[in-house]
Design a protein around this motif. Structure first.
Motif, PDB file in Angstrom:
ATOM      1  N   UNK A  60      56.870  29.506  77.664  1.00  0.00           N
ATOM      2  CA  UNK A  60      57.334  29.200  76.307  1.00  0.00           C
ATOM      3  C   UNK A  60      57.065  27.722  76.051  1.00  0.00           C
ATOM      4  N   UNK A  61      56.390  27.414  74.945  1.00  0.00           N
ATOM      5  CA  UNK A  61      56.082  26.037  74.593  1.00  0.00           C
ATOM      6  C   UNK A  61      56.708  25.687  73.248  1.00  0.00           C
ATOM      7  N   UNK A  62      57.199  24.466  73.150  1.00  0.00           N
ATOM      8  CA  UNK A  62      57.763  23.948  71.909  1.00  0.00           C
ATOM      9  C   UNK A  62      56.938  22.748  71.447  1.00  0.00           C
ATOM     10  N   UNK A  63      56.754  22.647  70.122  1.00  0.00           N
ATOM     11  CA  UNK A  63      56.058  21.497  69.558  1.00  0.00           C
ATOM     12  C   UNK A  63      57.078  20.391  69.297  1.00  0.00           C
ATOM     13  N   UNK A  64      56.943  19.288  70.025  1.00  0.00           N
ATOM     14  CA  UNK A  64      57.851  18.159  69.891  1.00  0.00           C
ATOM     15  C   UNK A  64      57.054  16.866  69.806  1.00  0.00           C
ATOM     16  N   UNK A  65      57.261  16.116  68.725  1.00  0.00           N
ATOM     17  CA  UNK A  65      56.596  14.817  68.556  1.00  0.00           C
ATOM     18  C   UNK A  65      55.086  14.922  68.696  1.00  0.00           C
ATOM     19  N   UNK A  66      54.536  16.029  68.217  1.00  0.00           N
ATOM     20  CA  UNK A  66      53.088  16.195  68.273  1.00  0.00           C
ATOM     21  C   UNK A  66      52.574  16.773  69.574  1.00  0.00           C
ATOM     22  N   UNK A  67      53.431  17.017  70.556  1.00  0.00           N
ATOM     23  CA  UNK A  67      53.045  17.593  71.833  1.00  0.00           C
ATOM     24  C   UNK A  67      53.548  19.026  71.943  1.00  0.00           C
TER      25      UNK A  67
END
Length: 505
Positions: free
Chosen positions: A181-188
């Motif tokens: 599972x990946x989350x988009x945080x601060x462009x990452x």
């Protein structure tokens, strides 16, 4: 006049004030922009890591059929890049037991587990050297707001070496399936969860390629004017074609050539050099010569984290050339056993095993070998290669017994004497060296031994050379000068006495 001067001074002061205020506002705006974006990798990546230069495992995405919002190629590429970066920084972290870069690619909760693992390993003096070689991800879900992605990564091939107190305690290659599972945080795109769902040992058995029709009677080749720089600025297809005709007319049927790893661009293979290599194969085909292509010349690192770059290099060359009619075989590496002392035998052999598997997976028609520098190493990976190659520059009186020992250790496999020869140098640095006549007698005797033992062969080399690069035999003049005179043709283009015995015919 005084009033006029005061007005000028007033203008200067006001103008200076405006300029200073403008600069202050600009500086504050730039700072706020930097703090708000958080997406400029060149400024916020703290790991001194650049995946494009360090880590290129093979990635094959399943066709897109995800739930949620459809995804465009730009977002998918960004997910892939950040996902691989996450793997890479984890490899580095486990090797060094440091946490640099982890926070850039893992969320708070995910990085906590990594930090605990690293702390435990450091306390027990455990380090892990690892890399992933292949990924086969499928996108399961992409949220409507574009902030969450779920991936299943199947058949992840991962190689590991685990050390404790600097001693190797485990070496393994695994094939696993992960749910991510990946989350988009601060462009990452940061990993929130990474769970291994299944794993098993991985040791594929490549299909052996028959060598019953292999009939190598050849020579190792460099152009006379450009030894060890065959594909450089002075490359000449005309010279190579002329030399290949000389080789064919001498009764030989094949040549062995060398592909320098760095000079060919490493992972990003130089298209111009590759085209020169194709012209060389064309020249060989025109003269009815087969070619043994030796990969990874002048490469000597073998670091696990380097493997994916090596694989992309070999994959590009083999895929581009495998259908050329001049190809006879692939030689993975010239004399890799000379690196055992500096790099570790286990590490070099593991690298070779991986490269043999890779080349055979890309070309199922041409046999693969390794150019060992002596008879003692010839049996290493004997069950992985299709034929065995060894080099011999020792006393010919001992060769017969060495061949007998090899045949006992390596039954039912073709054996090729991949390099042999004698220098005719007997100058200032070696006044009691060998003469042209000694060289001729050496090759006459060598061909008798070859015929007696039904060996295939490739001698060293067609020409005497004027210059030997220092990275070939070092700077010592007695070594460099001796290396210059192994040829069957002297520096003036005249055939030496040994030319009579260049082939067994």
């Amino acid at each position: 006049m005084v009033s006029y001067n005061k007005n000028i001074l007033r203008v200067i002061v006001i103008a200076s004030y405006i300029i200073i205020i403008t600069l202050i506002i600009y500086g504050i705006s730039a700072l706020l922009a930097y703090l708000n974006t958080g997406a400029d990798r060149s400024t916020i990546l703290h790991t001194e890591i650049q995946k494009i230069d360090q880590y290129l495992p093979k990635v094959t995405w399943a066709p897109l059929s995800n739930e949620g919002r459809p995804i465009d190629s730009e977002n998918l590429n960004k997910i892939e890049n950040n996902y691989l970066d996450a793997w890479y920084v984890k490899h580095i972290a486990y090797k060094t037991n440091t946490t640099a870069g982890i926070k850039d690619y893992y969320t708070d909760s995910a990085r906590l587990n990594l930090f605990n693992f690293i702390e435990l390993n450091a306390a027990q003096n455990i380090s892990i050297e690892s890399t992933t070689l292949e990924h086969h991800p499928s996108l399961e879900f992409f949220s409507e707001d574009g902030q969450l992605a779920v991936i299943t990564d199947k058949d992840v091939i991962e190689y590991k070496r685990i050390f404790q107190n600097e001693l190797l305690v485990l070496e393994t290659t695994e094939i696993s399936t992960y749910k991510i599972i990946l989350l988009l945080e601060d462009g990452f795109w940061r990993i929130r969860h990474l769970v291994k769902e299944s794993t098993e040992n991985y040791d594929p058995i490549a299909t052996a390629i028959s060598t019953k029709n292999l009939n190598i009677q050849g020579i190792n080749y460099y152009p006379q004017a450009t030894p060890w720089d065959m594909f450089g600025e002075a490359f000449s297809a005309d010279i190579i074609t002329k030399d290949f005709k000389t080789i064919k007319d001498a009764g030989l049927n094949s040549v062995r050539i060398f592909i320098p790893y760095e000079d060919f661009g490493k992972a990003d293979v130089d298209a111009e050099k590759l085209e020169k290599l194709k012209h060389t194969l064309d020249a060989a085909q025109a003269n009815h010569l087969g070619v043994v292509v030796t990969l990874f010349d002048f490469y000597g690192d073998y670091s696990i984290i380097d493997w994916t770059l090596n694989m992309r290099h070999a994959e590009t060359i083999v895929t581009a050339l495998k259908d050329h009619k001049a190809i006879v075989a692939w030689d993975i590496k010239n004399e890799p056993n000379l690196d055992f002392k500096s790099r570790g035998k286990d590490m070099v052999v593991a690298w070779l095993k991986n490269m043999v598997q890779l080349v055979k997976s890309k070309d199922q028609n041409h046999p693969v070998t390794i150019g060992w520098s002596n008879t003692e190493s010839a049996s290493i990976l004997k069950d992985k290669v299709d034929f065995v190659s060894f080099h011999y520059y020792e006393d010919l009186e001992l060769l017969q017994d060495a061949i007998k020992t090899m045949k006992a250790e390596i039954p039912n496999k073709t054996i090729v004497l991949g390099e042999f020869g004698m220098s005719s140098y007997n100058g200032f640095w070696k006044p009691f060296g060998n003469s042209d006549e000694d060289q001729a007698n050496y090759h006459k005797k060598a061909q008798e031994i070859i015929a007696t033992n039904n060996l295939q062969y490739m001698s060293w080399t067609l020409y005497d050379f004027e210059n030997i690069p220092k990275n070939v035999v070092g700077k010592l003049p007695w070594r460099k000068d001796a290396q210059k005179q192994f040829g069957f043709i002297d520096k003036n283009g005249a055939k030496k006495l040994a030319f009579k015995y260049i082939s067994g015919q």
